[in-house]
Scaffold this motif. Sequence first.
Motif, PDB file in Angstrom:
ATOM      1  N   ALA A  24       0.463  -1.117  -0.336  1.00  0.00           N
ATOM      2  CA  ALA A  24      -0.437  -0.039   0.154  1.00  0.00           C
ATOM      3  C   ALA A  24       0.636   1.362  -0.065  1.00  0.00           C
ATOM      4  CB  ALA A  24      -0.755  -0.112   1.499  1.00  0.00           C
ATOM      5  N   GLU A  25       0.533   2.290  -0.554  1.00  0.00           N
ATOM      6  CA  GLU A  25       1.728   3.599  -0.953  1.00  0.00           C
ATOM      7  C   GLU A  25       0.790   4.164   0.509  1.00  0.00           C
ATOM      8  OE1 GLU A  25       0.256   5.765  -4.573  1.00  0.00           O
ATOM      9  OE2 GLU A  25       1.060   4.238  -5.527  1.00  0.00           O
ATOM     10  N   ILE A  26       1.871   4.698   1.444  1.00  0.00           N
ATOM     11  CA  ILE A  26       1.718   5.197   2.803  1.00  0.00           C
ATOM     12  C   ILE A  26       2.539   6.539   2.810  1.00  0.00           C
ATOM     13  CG2 ILE A  26       0.546   3.846   4.013  1.00  0.00           C
ATOM     14  CD1 ILE A  26       3.785   4.122   4.047  1.00  0.00           C
ATOM     15  N   GLY A  27       2.823   7.302   3.767  1.00  0.00           N
ATOM     16  CA  GLY A  27       3.425   8.723   4.112  1.00  0.00           C
ATOM     17  C   GLY A  27       3.983   8.770   5.336  1.00  0.00           C
ATOM     18  N   VAL A  28       4.013   9.576   5.327  1.00  0.00           N
ATOM     19  CA  VAL A  28       3.580  10.753   6.960  1.00  0.00           C
ATOM     20  C   VAL A  28       2.537  11.782   6.611  1.00  0.00           C
ATOM     21  CG1 VAL A  28       5.276  12.381   8.100  1.00  0.00           C
ATOM     22  CG2 VAL A  28       6.316  10.730   7.387  1.00  0.00           C
ATOM     23  N   GLU A 199      -7.640   0.235   7.386  1.00  0.00           N
ATOM     24  CA  GLU A 199      -7.591  -1.193   6.466  1.00  0.00           C
ATOM     25  C   GLU A 199      -8.341  -1.124   5.340  1.00  0.00           C
ATOM     26  OE1 GLU A 199      -5.010  -4.754   8.633  1.00  0.00           O
ATOM     27  OE2 GLU A 199      -6.912  -4.393   9.441  1.00  0.00           O
ATOM     28  N   GLU A 200      -9.588  -0.868   5.546  1.00  0.00           N
ATOM     29  CA  GLU A 200     -10.989  -1.146   4.597  1.00  0.00           C
ATOM     30  C   GLU A 200     -10.866   0.020   3.804  1.00  0.00           C
ATOM     31  OE1 GLU A 200     -15.963  -1.174   5.224  1.00  0.00           O
ATOM     32  OE2 GLU A 200     -14.669  -2.011   6.549  1.00  0.00           O
ATOM     33  N   GLN A 201     -11.114   1.270   4.293  1.00  0.00           N
ATOM     34  CA  GLN A 201     -11.349   2.059   3.711  1.00  0.00           C
ATOM     35  C   GLN A 201      -9.180   2.798   2.900  1.00  0.00           C
ATOM     36  OE1 GLN A 201     -12.521   5.173   5.975  1.00  0.00           O
ATOM     37  NE2 GLN A 201     -14.415   4.150   5.614  1.00  0.00           N
ATOM     38  N   LEU A 202      -8.277   2.749   3.300  1.00  0.00           N
ATOM     39  CA  LEU A 202      -7.219   3.242   2.824  1.00  0.00           C
ATOM     40  C   LEU A 202      -5.921   2.688   2.383  1.00  0.00           C
ATOM     41  CD1 LEU A 202      -6.256   5.810   5.397  1.00  0.00           C
ATOM     42  CD2 LEU A 202      -7.583   6.134   3.505  1.00  0.00           C
ATOM     43  N   LEU A 203      -5.540   1.547   3.006  1.00  0.00           N
ATOM     44  CA  LEU A 203      -4.923   0.536   2.496  1.00  0.00           C
ATOM     45  C   LEU A 203      -5.220  -0.599   1.899  1.00  0.00           C
ATOM     46  CD1 LEU A 203      -2.943  -0.458   5.804  1.00  0.00           C
ATOM     47  CD2 LEU A 203      -2.491   1.364   4.329  1.00  0.00           C
ATOM     48  N   HIS A 204      -6.418  -1.775   1.796  1.00  0.00           N
ATOM     49  CA  HIS A 204      -7.338  -1.942   1.201  1.00  0.00           C
ATOM     50  C   HIS A 204      -6.600  -3.335   0.848  1.00  0.00           C
ATOM     51  CE1 HIS A 204      -9.329   1.210  -0.953  1.00  0.00           C
ATOM     52  NE2 HIS A 204      -8.670   1.469  -0.823  1.00  0.00           N
ATOM     53  N   GLY A 205      -5.972  -3.952   2.658  1.00  0.00           N
ATOM     54  CA  GLY A 205      -5.225  -5.230   2.646  1.00  0.00           C
ATOM     55  C   GLY A 205      -5.400  -4.933   4.661  1.00  0.00           C
ATOM     56  N   ARG A 206      -5.030  -6.079   4.838  1.00  0.00           N
ATOM     57  CA  ARG A 206      -5.104  -6.585   6.262  1.00  0.00           C
ATOM     58  C   ARG A 206      -3.476  -6.485   6.442  1.00  0.00           C
ATOM     59  NH1 ARG A 206      -6.101 -10.054  10.522  1.00  0.00           N
ATOM     60  NH2 ARG A 206      -5.185  -9.236  12.101  1.00  0.00           N
ATOM     61  N   MET A 207      -2.485  -5.384   7.422  1.00  0.00           N
ATOM     62  CA  MET A 207      -1.272  -4.874   8.169  1.00  0.00           C
ATOM     63  C   MET A 207      -1.093  -6.482   8.384  1.00  0.00           C
ATOM     64  SD  MET A 207      -2.291  -1.161   9.991  1.00  0.00           S
ATOM     65  CE  MET A 207      -0.641  -1.441  10.661  1.00  0.00           C
TER      66      MET A 207
END
Length: 261
Positions: A24-28, A199-207
């Motif tokens: 997943a694309e993330i950042g600060v 996870e549901e709304q932003l990452l679209h996967g389980r950490m």
Amino acid sequence: MSKGTVLVVSSSADTLELQGGKRAEIGVYLNELVVPAMALVAGGYEIVLATPNGKKPVIDAVSRDASHFNNDAAAFQKALDFFDSYPAMVNPVTLRTTVEQGLDSYAAVFVPGGHAPIVDLAQDEDMGTVLRHFHDTGKPTALLCHGPIALIAAVPQMKAFRAALDRDDMSGAKAVGGGWPYAGYKMTIFSNDEDKVAEEQLLHGRMKFYVGDALQAAGGIVTSNTKVFDPHLTEDRELITGQNPRSDHLVANALLAALER
């Protein structure tokens, strides 16, 4: 005249590996970095920004929105301008440099969140050195949202601890988490319930693991608010932790108060 210098330690990661090999694309988060930083500057303190690789932090695209600034378009623009042009934001140094040059001159350390610190700060040996210094000297140590996950960098058997976390093996992590400087401290961090929404709304996967569980495995006493995404602050000795993005001003004010003390 400056009141002192605060070390701001940020992740520079831009992707998070999830279960099953997804990424997943993330950042600060913009507000988490700049709201406390701007408060420090306004309060008369200098700041130095450090990242593990010396690169400028990547701002999570989700946080580039006025909603994180109470829908105040002017405040949002001011934050963007600060991040884009303030000298410390434009010219970060490496964490290794700050360690090699010595940490005694810093009055406090601050770590912002977003999911990015999970990737690098939480398993960075220099981050562990920085944290142990501020713990041993009793100087204010403030962390926000997912930022407190960086605290596990100070676990003596950090690599084994992290390997257990990546297997979602909390009992295994507990077995190698002894000697953590923050064991028995009260602290907060982005809650499991909040991360399930992410996870549901932003990452679209389980950490691979939840950050609150990780702090508890190391020996932290994790507190949370009663309603997800409401601001929440915990202070214990030198440690100041805020739970989520809406806790940005709480952390900024608490850090300034601790510096004044």
